[in-house]
Design an enzyme around this catalytic site. Structure first.
Site, PDB file in Angstrom:
ATOM      1  N   ALA A  29       0.841  -1.206   0.000  1.00  0.00           N
ATOM      2  CA  ALA A  29       0.000   0.000   0.000  1.00  0.00           C
ATOM      3  C   ALA A  29       0.871   1.249   0.000  1.00  0.00           C
ATOM      4  O   ALA A  29       0.599   2.219  -0.718  1.00  0.00           O
ATOM      5  CB  ALA A  29      -0.941  -0.002   1.199  1.00  0.00           C
ATOM      6  N   ASP A  30       1.926   1.244   0.795  1.00  0.00           N
ATOM      7  CA  ASP A  30       2.879   2.356   0.785  1.00  0.00           C
ATOM      8  C   ASP A  30       3.536   2.503  -0.584  1.00  0.00           C
ATOM      9  O   ASP A  30       3.634   3.607  -1.129  1.00  0.00           O
ATOM     10  CB  ASP A  30       3.967   2.117   1.829  1.00  0.00           C
ATOM     11  CG  ASP A  30       3.585   2.597   3.217  1.00  0.00           C
ATOM     12  OD1 ASP A  30       2.782   3.529   3.316  1.00  0.00           O
ATOM     13  OD2 ASP A  30       4.100   2.052   4.193  1.00  0.00           O
TER      14      ASP A  30
END
Length: 412
Positions: free
Chosen positions: A184-185
């Site tokens: 997600a990062d």
């Protein structure tokens, strides 16, 4: 005679990086790899949180740990570090001054935090209308969760990814799993990079900057991709499938006589070749298995047959036979094996960089291969405050001012 370095696509673009940890630094490292001058603003004394996220740490020439964590080194090359105390009015004034001299500002403070320093997007844009400001947060600048802190692990859970990652609940080891890296990062960092480049294109055409509002949660929902589409089309939420594919069969891990391999059949022709190699051409003619749609419907019948067949021979046998027949397949490598693979070596997947604390720093290379403006590895991830004087002199500050700020603890 040594040839001059090739030009870089973002040469001349200046970026003020007020981000830390991973999503923001991943974005700014990508911009830096493409040639942007990225000034990393850090807290004096400690800097980016990830500097201390070890072990492992970079080792010096004698094999001793340094202060630089491998985590930090993976996301901060090609940047310059300026250590400034943003809690001090003088530090805030310095950053505002720098904001007027750059094209892009990237930050990942919690919603509202920078307003305390007069460094919020609205204030900066009012003073510098051509500035592109990218804010990266867990949930974005609006909505009921806007003020929540956002962490990759929690976002993977909230955003549906862990509901489709891991073994099925009815099998040993079943249950939700996070992905092995902070996807997600990383995806948010990459989407932020794309959005910034689009905003720069708009700025060059109109003279107007804009605010880019990036959220880990939004990105996680977007990267559900075909699985999100599966749900929206069918009304049925996909579940965990372990190493199998939701929409393609056979497309999963199989166990050979001496280890595991991946078989990734992408069409009916490839399936027929797999059947020939397995000595079972009749499977390709079976109406239950002749097309992918039928193979998906009859997954529970076909997969055990394939498992029994593949288990009879070695992994090397299957990989060689499948590769020769151009049926997609592959081994399951460790990270060490992956980086040592001949293809990785040929593509320059690992790059050496000269670091102030170690002559032997190695980093995973950028995957971007540009023929006219290639990525350059100009500078190792900086030490905390390594370029404070250099950056401030270029910003027009005098030696006396710099010395006074350092004496007062405003910079380091």
């Amino acid at each position: 005679m040594q040839q001059p370095p090739s030009p870089q696509a973002l040469a001349g673009v200046r970026v003020l990086d007020l981000s830390r940890v991973l999503a923001g630094p991943w974005c700014t490292q990508t911009l830096a790899d493409l040639g942007a001058d990225v000034i990393k603003i850090e807290r004096p004394g400690s800097g980016d949180d990830t500097r201390a996220w070890g072990p492992p740490y970079l080792q010096d020439g004698e094999g001793h740990d340094t202060s630089e964590a491998a985590y930090y080194l993976g996301a901060n090359r090609n940047k310059r570090s300026l250590a400034v105390d943003l809690s001090r009015p003088e530090g805030q004034a310095l950053v505002r001054r720098l904001a007027g001299q750059v094209d892009v500002l990237v930050e990942n403070f919690k919603v509202g935090d920078l307003a305390r320093y007069g460094l919020d997007a609205q204030s900066l844009r009012a003073e510098h209308p051509g500035l592109v400001i990218c804010s990266i947060t867990g949930f974005g600048q609006t909505g009921p969760y806007a003020e929540r802190a956002g962490y990759d692990y929690a976002i993977q859970g909230m955003g549906g990814l862990m509901s489709v990652t891991g073994e099925r609940d009815d099998l040993p080891g079943g249950g939700p799993q996070k992905v092995g890296v902070a996807v997600a990062d990383l995806f948010t960092g990459m989407y932020a990079t794309v959005a910034i480049l689009a905003a720069l294109r708009h700025r060059d055409a109109t003279g107007q900057g804009q605010i880019v509002d990036m959220a880990l949660f939004d990105t996680q929902l977007a990267m559900l991709a075909n699985l999100g589409s599966n749900y929206l089309c069918s009304g049925k939420a996909p579940g965990r499938m372990g190493n199998a594919h939701q929409n393609i069969v056979p497309y999963q891990v199989f166990e050979a006589s001496d280890g595991h391999l991946i078989v990734a059949v992408g069409n009916d022709r490839q399936f027929a070749k797999l059947c020939d190699i397995a000595g079972r051409p009749d499977w390709a003619a079976d109406p239950r298995f002749a097309t992918n749609a039928e193979r998906v419907r009859h997954r529970t019948v076909l997969v055990p047959l394939l498992e029994d067949a593949i288990r009879q021979r070695s992994r090397a046998h299957w990989l060689a036979a499948l590769e020769a027949a151009k049926v997609p397949c592959g081994p399951i490598n460790s990270i060490a094996e992956a980086l040592a693979d001949p293809q990785a070596q040929a593509r320059g997947a690992v790059v050496g960089m000269e670091h102030p604390l170690s002559p032997a720093l190695r980093v995973v290379a950028s995957p971007m291969k540009l023929s006219a403006t290639p990525v350059q590895y100009r500078q190792a991830p900086p030490l905390l405050g390594q370029h404070s004087d250099e950056v401030l002199r270029q910003a027009g500050c005098t030696a006396e001012q710099i010395a006074a700020w350092r004496e007062a603890g405003v910079i380091a």
